[in-house]
Scaffold this motif. Sequence first.
Motif, PDB file in Angstrom:
ATOM      1  N   VAL A 145       0.841  -1.189   0.000  1.00 35.82           N
ATOM      2  CA  VAL A 145       0.000   0.000   0.000  1.00 35.82           C
ATOM      3  C   VAL A 145       0.878   1.242   0.000  1.00 35.82           C
ATOM      4  O   VAL A 145       2.055   1.187   0.364  1.00 35.82           O
ATOM      5  N   ALA A 146       0.304   2.351  -0.412  1.00 34.60           N
ATOM      6  CA  ALA A 146       0.956   3.666  -0.350  1.00 34.60           C
ATOM      7  C   ALA A 146      -0.157   4.698  -0.380  1.00 34.60           C
ATOM      8  O   ALA A 146      -1.295   4.383  -0.738  1.00 34.60           O
ATOM      9  N   GLU A 147       0.177   5.936   0.012  1.00 35.70           N
ATOM     10  CA  GLU A 147      -0.803   7.008  -0.059  1.00 35.70           C
ATOM     11  C   GLU A 147      -0.177   8.219  -0.727  1.00 35.70           C
ATOM     12  O   GLU A 147       1.016   8.485  -0.570  1.00 35.70           O
ATOM     13  N   LEU A 148      -1.009   8.955  -1.456  1.00 38.52           N
ATOM     14  CA  LEU A 148      -0.546  10.132  -2.171  1.00 38.52           C
ATOM     15  C   LEU A 148      -1.508  11.279  -1.959  1.00 38.52           C
ATOM     16  O   LEU A 148      -2.645  11.082  -1.533  1.00 38.52           O
ATOM     17  N   GLU A 149      -1.044  12.468  -2.241  1.00 41.02           N
ATOM     18  CA  GLU A 149      -1.918  13.635  -2.296  1.00 41.02           C
ATOM     19  C   GLU A 149      -2.082  13.986  -3.757  1.00 41.02           C
ATOM     20  O   GLU A 149      -1.094  14.168  -4.478  1.00 41.02           O
ATOM     21  N   ASP A 150      -3.332  14.073  -4.215  1.00 46.90           N
ATOM     22  CA  ASP A 150      -3.580  14.383  -5.625  1.00 46.90           C
ATOM     23  C   ASP A 150      -3.446  15.884  -5.882  1.00 46.90           C
ATOM     24  O   ASP A 150      -3.111  16.661  -4.976  1.00 46.90           O
ATOM     25  N   SER A 151      -3.704  16.299  -7.086  1.00 45.17           N
ATOM     26  CA  SER A 151      -3.565  17.710  -7.479  1.00 45.17           C
ATOM     27  C   SER A 151      -4.524  18.627  -6.736  1.00 45.17           C
ATOM     28  O   SER A 151      -4.323  19.838  -6.700  1.00 45.17           O
ATOM     29  N   GLU A 152      -5.559  18.060  -6.122  1.00 48.05           N
ATOM     30  CA  GLU A 152      -6.586  18.858  -5.452  1.00 48.05           C
ATOM     31  C   GLU A 152      -6.435  18.884  -3.938  1.00 48.05           C
ATOM     32  O   GLU A 152      -7.169  19.573  -3.252  1.00 48.05           O
ATOM     33  N   GLY A 153      -5.495  18.101  -3.404  1.00 47.97           N
ATOM     34  CA  GLY A 153      -5.301  18.058  -1.957  1.00 47.97           C
ATOM     35  C   GLY A 153      -5.995  16.896  -1.267  1.00 47.97           C
ATOM     36  O   GLY A 153      -6.079  16.860  -0.041  1.00 47.97           O
ATOM     37  N   ASN A 154      -6.481  15.910  -2.035  1.00 47.17           N
ATOM     38  CA  ASN A 154      -7.114  14.720  -1.464  1.00 47.17           C
ATOM     39  C   ASN A 154      -6.080  13.655  -1.156  1.00 47.17           C
ATOM     40  O   ASN A 154      -5.097  13.502  -1.887  1.00 47.17           O
ATOM     41  N   ARG A 155      -6.316  12.898  -0.107  1.00 45.65           N
ATOM     42  CA  ARG A 155      -5.480  11.733   0.208  1.00 45.65           C
ATOM     43  C   ARG A 155      -6.084  10.546  -0.530  1.00 45.65           C
ATOM     44  O   ARG A 155      -7.259  10.208  -0.366  1.00 45.65           O
ATOM     45  N   ILE A 156      -5.275   9.906  -1.372  1.00 43.15           N
ATOM     46  CA  ILE A 156      -5.689   8.759  -2.177  1.00 43.15           C
ATOM     47  C   ILE A 156      -4.704   7.636  -1.865  1.00 43.15           C
ATOM     48  O   ILE A 156      -3.495   7.867  -1.762  1.00 43.15           O
ATOM     49  N   ALA A 157      -5.198   6.422  -1.723  1.00 44.50           N
ATOM     50  CA  ALA A 157      -4.330   5.279  -1.414  1.00 44.50           C
ATOM     51  C   ALA A 157      -4.188   4.371  -2.638  1.00 44.50           C
ATOM     52  O   ALA A 157      -5.021   4.389  -3.540  1.00 44.50           O
ATOM     53  N   LEU A 158      -3.122   3.607  -2.617  1.00 38.41           N
ATOM     54  CA  LEU A 158      -2.824   2.659  -3.692  1.00 38.41           C
ATOM     55  C   LEU A 158      -2.704   1.265  -3.083  1.00 38.41           C
ATOM     56  O   LEU A 158      -2.246   1.108  -1.948  1.00 38.41           O
ATOM     57  N   HIS A 159      -3.075   0.260  -3.853  1.00 40.74           N
ATOM     58  CA  HIS A 159      -2.893  -1.134  -3.445  1.00 40.74           C
ATOM     59  C   HIS A 159      -2.288  -1.899  -4.610  1.00 40.74           C
ATOM     60  O   HIS A 159      -2.753  -1.796  -5.741  1.00 40.74           O
ATOM     61  N   GLU A 160      -1.255  -2.654  -4.297  1.00 40.85           N
ATOM     62  CA  GLU A 160      -0.624  -3.561  -5.267  1.00 40.85           C
ATOM     63  C   GLU A 160      -0.666  -4.953  -4.688  1.00 40.85           C
ATOM     64  O   GLU A 160      -0.132  -5.197  -3.605  1.00 40.85           O
ATOM     65  N   ALA A 161      -1.291  -5.885  -5.388  1.00 39.37           N
ATOM     66  CA  ALA A 161      -1.396  -7.256  -4.919  1.00 39.37           C
ATOM     67  C   ALA A 161      -0.048  -7.959  -5.020  1.00 39.37           C
ATOM     68  O   ALA A 161       0.803  -7.591  -5.842  1.00 39.37           O
ATOM     69  N   VAL A 162       0.142  -8.965  -4.195  1.00 40.20           N
ATOM     70  CA  VAL A 162       1.348  -9.791  -4.260  1.00 40.20           C
ATOM     71  C   VAL A 162       1.299 -10.581  -5.553  1.00 40.20           C
ATOM     72  O   VAL A 162       0.265 -11.151  -5.923  1.00 40.20           O
ATOM     73  N   LYS A 163       2.426 -10.610  -6.249  1.00 36.38           N
ATOM     74  CA  LYS A 163       2.471 -11.327  -7.541  1.00 36.38           C
ATOM     75  C   LYS A 163       2.980 -12.721  -7.377  1.00 36.38           C
ATOM     76  O   LYS A 163       3.670 -13.087  -6.526  1.00 36.38           O
TER      77      LYS A 163
END
Length: 163
Positions: A145-163
Amino acid sequence: MVTLKRTLLIFALGLLSQMISSCKNKLKNEEQAVNKTMVKKHNPVVYFEIPVDDMDRAITFYKAVFDFDFSKTIIDHNEMALFPFSDEHSGISGALAKGEIYKPTKNGVVIYFNTENIDAVLKRVLANGGQILYPKTSNGELGFVAELEDSEGNRIALHEAVK
């Protein structure tokens, strides 16, 4: 006579206690039956909206970072850019939303976007004016997982499954 009255009273109290217990069990069973019918056969979340201040800037950001195409529309006097959706794929979809009631924030609900490569997405986030709020982190057998701030100031998270 007193003994007979006492015996009848004890019997009546015992009978009353059994009746109350039976009613409680019946109510409990009915409550469980109602709760079972309330169990949904679908996942509970069906749609999301990400607040934006500048629709064109937000579309540019999400297109550059995730390669999403959007369909613009107006819903209830609010400007919307709909994320792609296909019935053939699992998951839900949503929209970028601009209007009086939509306020970007890092302090609200967190939406997780699925990705094949968090590292590549985070590079594109930085290259397109976003920020990394939480670096790529292992979530054990669930992936990363990771989290980012988008261009608008929102917190958005990412998920990458185990390969």
